[in-house]
Design a protein around this motif. Structure first.
Motif, PDB file in Angstrom:
ATOM      1  N   LEU A  51       0.798  -1.203  -0.243  1.00 24.47           N
ATOM      2  CA  LEU A  51      -0.248  -0.046  -0.001  1.00 24.47           C
ATOM      3  C   LEU A  51       0.993   1.201  -0.111  1.00 24.47           C
ATOM      4  O   LEU A  51       0.372   2.273  -0.664  1.00 24.47           O
ATOM      5  CB  LEU A  51      -1.093  -0.005   1.197  1.00 24.47           C
ATOM      6  N   LEU A  52       1.791   1.175   0.842  1.00 22.16           N
ATOM      7  CA  LEU A  52       2.754   2.306   0.756  1.00 22.16           C
ATOM      8  C   LEU A  52       3.360   2.523  -0.849  1.00 22.16           C
ATOM      9  O   LEU A  52       3.646   3.717  -1.293  1.00 22.16           O
ATOM     10  CB  LEU A  52       3.901   2.214   1.835  1.00 22.16           C
ATOM     11  N   LEU A  53       3.842   1.494  -1.374  1.00 29.32           N
ATOM     12  CA  LEU A  53       4.513   1.591  -2.725  1.00 29.32           C
ATOM     13  C   LEU A  53       3.230   2.162  -3.667  1.00 29.32           C
ATOM     14  O   LEU A  53       3.510   2.946  -4.608  1.00 29.32           O
ATOM     15  CB  LEU A  53       4.856   0.405  -3.180  1.00 29.32           C
ATOM     16  N   ALA A  54       2.173   1.775  -3.533  1.00 30.71           N
ATOM     17  CA  ALA A  54       1.000   2.263  -4.280  1.00 30.71           C
ATOM     18  C   ALA A  54       0.964   3.609  -4.167  1.00 30.71           C
ATOM     19  O   ALA A  54       0.659   4.432  -4.778  1.00 30.71           O
ATOM     20  CB  ALA A  54      -0.258   1.513  -3.944  1.00 30.71           C
ATOM     21  N   LYS A  55       0.765   4.209  -2.742  1.00 25.81           N
ATOM     22  CA  LYS A  55       0.706   5.574  -2.275  1.00 25.81           C
ATOM     23  C   LYS A  55       1.821   6.244  -3.222  1.00 25.81           C
ATOM     24  O   LYS A  55       1.422   7.218  -3.555  1.00 25.81           O
ATOM     25  CB  LYS A  55       0.838   5.613  -0.899  1.00 25.81           C
ATOM     26  N   SER A  56       2.958   6.006  -2.991  1.00 24.33           N
ATOM     27  CA  SER A  56       4.114   6.602  -3.635  1.00 24.33           C
ATOM     28  C   SER A  56       3.764   6.783  -5.073  1.00 24.33           C
ATOM     29  O   SER A  56       3.961   8.028  -5.538  1.00 24.33           O
ATOM     30  CB  SER A  56       5.415   5.949  -3.441  1.00 24.33           C
ATOM     31  N   SER A  57       3.581   5.767  -5.720  1.00 22.35           N
ATOM     32  CA  SER A  57       3.338   5.894  -7.183  1.00 22.35           C
ATOM     33  C   SER A  57       2.027   6.743  -7.311  1.00 22.35           C
ATOM     34  O   SER A  57       2.204   7.464  -8.620  1.00 22.35           O
ATOM     35  CB  SER A  57       2.896   4.646  -7.726  1.00 22.35           C
ATOM     36  N   PHE A  58       0.884   6.683  -6.629  1.00 19.64           N
ATOM     37  CA  PHE A  58      -0.203   7.619  -6.910  1.00 19.64           C
ATOM     38  C   PHE A  58       0.218   9.331  -6.814  1.00 19.64           C
ATOM     39  O   PHE A  58      -0.202  10.085  -7.635  1.00 19.64           O
ATOM     40  CB  PHE A  58      -1.288   6.994  -6.166  1.00 19.64           C
ATOM     41  N   GLU A  59       0.977   9.430  -5.767  1.00 16.92           N
ATOM     42  CA  GLU A  59       1.332  10.800  -5.400  1.00 16.92           C
ATOM     43  C   GLU A  59       2.100  11.215  -6.654  1.00 16.92           C
ATOM     44  O   GLU A  59       2.088  12.284  -6.848  1.00 16.92           O
ATOM     45  CB  GLU A  59       2.237  10.842  -4.084  1.00 16.92           C
ATOM     46  N   GLU A  60       3.345  10.542  -7.027  1.00 16.92           N
ATOM     47  CA  GLU A  60       3.794  10.951  -8.059  1.00 16.92           C
ATOM     48  C   GLU A  60       3.126  11.164  -9.351  1.00 16.92           C
ATOM     49  O   GLU A  60       3.272  12.179 -10.016  1.00 16.92           O
ATOM     50  CB  GLU A  60       4.985   9.719  -8.426  1.00 16.92           C
ATOM     51  N   ALA A  61       2.117  10.244  -9.854  1.00 19.07           N
ATOM     52  CA  ALA A  61       1.131  10.592 -10.912  1.00 19.07           C
ATOM     53  C   ALA A  61       0.255  11.773 -10.811  1.00 19.07           C
ATOM     54  O   ALA A  61       0.262  12.629 -11.778  1.00 19.07           O
ATOM     55  CB  ALA A  61       0.251   9.499 -11.063  1.00 19.07           C
ATOM     56  N   ILE A  62       0.091  12.064  -9.411  1.00 14.40           N
ATOM     57  CA  ILE A  62      -0.909  13.268  -9.288  1.00 14.40           C
ATOM     58  C   ILE A  62       0.113  14.517  -9.331  1.00 14.40           C
ATOM     59  O   ILE A  62      -0.503  15.623 -10.109  1.00 14.40           O
ATOM     60  CB  ILE A  62      -1.592  13.447  -7.887  1.00 14.40           C
ATOM     61  N   ARG A  63       1.384  14.433  -8.879  1.00 13.80           N
ATOM     62  CA  ARG A  63       2.386  15.597  -9.097  1.00 13.80           C
ATOM     63  C   ARG A  63       2.356  15.859 -10.663  1.00 13.80           C
ATOM     64  O   ARG A  63       2.461  17.134 -11.140  1.00 13.80           O
ATOM     65  CB  ARG A  63       3.804  15.334  -8.465  1.00 13.80           C
ATOM     66  N   ILE A  64       2.647  14.736 -11.696  1.00 12.99           N
ATOM     67  CA  ILE A  64       2.838  15.033 -13.013  1.00 12.99           C
ATOM     68  C   ILE A  64       1.580  15.443 -13.483  1.00 12.99           C
ATOM     69  O   ILE A  64       1.833  16.462 -14.271  1.00 12.99           O
ATOM     70  CB  ILE A  64       3.307  13.779 -13.560  1.00 12.99           C
ATOM     71  N   ALA A  65       0.332  14.962 -13.319  1.00  9.58           N
ATOM     72  CA  ALA A  65      -1.019  15.526 -13.698  1.00  9.58           C
ATOM     73  C   ALA A  65      -1.093  16.928 -13.383  1.00  9.58           C
ATOM     74  O   ALA A  65      -1.610  17.703 -14.231  1.00  9.58           O
ATOM     75  CB  ALA A  65      -1.941  14.418 -13.381  1.00  9.58           C
ATOM     76  N   THR A  66      -0.616  17.097 -12.344  1.00  7.23           N
ATOM     77  CA  THR A  66      -0.965  18.784 -11.777  1.00  7.23           C
ATOM     78  C   THR A  66      -0.148  19.550 -12.634  1.00  7.23           C
ATOM     79  O   THR A  66      -0.578  20.680 -12.867  1.00  7.23           O
ATOM     80  CB  THR A  66      -0.643  18.754 -10.335  1.00  7.23           C
ATOM     81  N   LYS A  67       1.058  19.224 -12.636  1.00  8.49           N
ATOM     82  CA  LYS A  67       1.930  20.044 -13.586  1.00  8.49           C
ATOM     83  C   LYS A  67       1.721  20.227 -15.108  1.00  8.49           C
ATOM     84  O   LYS A  67       1.781  21.326 -15.550  1.00  8.49           O
ATOM     85  CB  LYS A  67       3.423  19.454 -13.361  1.00  8.49           C
ATOM     86  N   ILE A  68       1.112  19.027 -15.646  1.00  6.72           N
ATOM     87  CA  ILE A  68       0.720  18.993 -17.173  1.00  6.72           C
ATOM     88  C   ILE A  68      -0.706  19.657 -17.477  1.00  6.72           C
ATOM     89  O   ILE A  68      -0.938  19.938 -18.490  1.00  6.72           O
ATOM     90  CB  ILE A  68       1.293  17.782 -17.795  1.00  6.72           C
ATOM     91  N   TYR A  69      -1.445  19.393 -16.470  1.00  7.33           N
ATOM     92  CA  TYR A  69      -3.178  19.621 -16.708  1.00  7.33           C
ATOM     93  C   TYR A  69      -3.533  20.458 -15.480  1.00  7.33           C
ATOM     94  O   TYR A  69      -2.601  20.915 -14.701  1.00  7.33           O
ATOM     95  CB  TYR A  69      -3.815  18.204 -16.379  1.00  7.33           C
ATOM     96  N   SER A  70      -4.545  20.883 -15.363  1.00 10.98           N
ATOM     97  CA  SER A  70      -5.119  21.650 -14.239  1.00 10.98           C
ATOM     98  C   SER A  70      -5.518  20.734 -12.983  1.00 10.98           C
ATOM     99  O   SER A  70      -5.789  19.647 -13.383  1.00 10.98           O
ATOM    100  CB  SER A  70      -6.391  22.689 -14.820  1.00 10.98           C
ATOM    101  N   PRO A  71      -5.651  21.253 -11.926  1.00 11.27           N
ATOM    102  CA  PRO A  71      -6.030  20.573 -10.620  1.00 11.27           C
ATOM    103  C   PRO A  71      -7.333  19.780 -11.043  1.00 11.27           C
ATOM    104  O   PRO A  71      -7.709  19.034 -10.424  1.00 11.27           O
ATOM    105  CB  PRO A  71      -6.086  21.343  -9.721  1.00 11.27           C
ATOM    106  N   THR A  72      -8.254  20.594 -11.889  1.00 16.63           N
ATOM    107  CA  THR A  72      -9.695  19.743 -12.056  1.00 16.63           C
ATOM    108  C   THR A  72      -9.571  18.883 -13.484  1.00 16.63           C
ATOM    109  O   THR A  72     -10.718  18.361 -13.653  1.00 16.63           O
ATOM    110  CB  THR A  72     -10.453  20.836 -12.331  1.00 16.63           C
ATOM    111  N   HIS A  73      -8.700  18.665 -13.782  1.00 15.83           N
ATOM    112  CA  HIS A  73      -8.360  17.889 -15.018  1.00 15.83           C
ATOM    113  C   HIS A  73      -9.019  16.550 -14.587  1.00 15.83           C
ATOM    114  O   HIS A  73      -8.579  15.876 -13.700  1.00 15.83           O
ATOM    115  CB  HIS A  73      -7.122  17.827 -15.816  1.00 15.83           C
ATOM    116  N   PRO A  74      -9.657  15.646 -15.515  1.00 14.72           N
ATOM    117  CA  PRO A  74     -10.216  14.379 -15.255  1.00 14.72           C
ATOM    118  C   PRO A  74      -9.155  13.268 -14.794  1.00 14.72           C
ATOM    119  O   PRO A  74      -9.411  12.402 -13.915  1.00 14.72           O
ATOM    120  CB  PRO A  74     -11.087  13.928 -16.457  1.00 14.72           C
ATOM    121  N   ASN A  75      -8.135  13.378 -15.368  1.00 11.41           N
ATOM    122  CA  ASN A  75      -7.149  12.501 -15.172  1.00 11.41           C
ATOM    123  C   ASN A  75      -6.552  12.786 -14.003  1.00 11.41           C
ATOM    124  O   ASN A  75      -6.242  11.774 -12.900  1.00 11.41           O
ATOM    125  CB  ASN A  75      -5.898  12.555 -16.274  1.00 11.41           C
TER     126      ASN A  75
END
Length: 119
Positions: free
Chosen positions: A77-101
């Motif tokens: 679960l901690l490994l999943a959490k880390s991956s999801f947080e990284e994906a959120i960081r990337i998505a926030t950088k390239i999209y808006s905070p409200t983007h569906p992804n």
């Protein structure tokens, strides 16, 4: 060997293996290879890099669900959490905070955090 189609093929094969309930090293290595290829082709902040990172997170999350030993479940679960947080960081950088992804990635993280609160 680093062509984006090779990465996509590795990702698709790993997803098929997961659907068959195969969460071993082969599946994990295919997902990691796909992520590495995305980083080579798009850099650490690319859209496909975010997707590959989410796929690794989902692998760890689904693996955690199958674990009966609490320590192993927590680790996954901690490994999943880390991956999801990284994906959120990337998505926030390239999209808006409200983007569906980005919203979808945050939803996945919420599920992991809920699971973590029970172990």
């Amino acid at each position: 060997p680093d062509h984006s189609k090779v990465g996509l093929g590795a990702q698709l094969l790993a997803i098929n293996l997961k659907k068959q309930g195969k969460f071993g090293d082969e599946t994990k290595e295919l997902l990691e290879r796909s992520l590495a290829i995305c980083v080579v082709n798009e850099g650490p902040d690319g859209a496909n890099t975010a997707t590959a990172t989410i796929n690794i997170g989902q692998f760890y999350y689904e693996l955690a669900i199958t674990q009966s030993i609490v320590g192993r479940k927590r680790t996954q679960l901690l490994l999943a959490k880390s991956s999801f947080e990284e994906a959120i960081r990337i998505a926030t950088k390239i999209y808006s905070p409200t983007h569906p992804n980005r919203v979808g990635f945050a939803s996945l993280l919420s599920g992991v955090l809920c699971e973590l609160s029970t172990v």
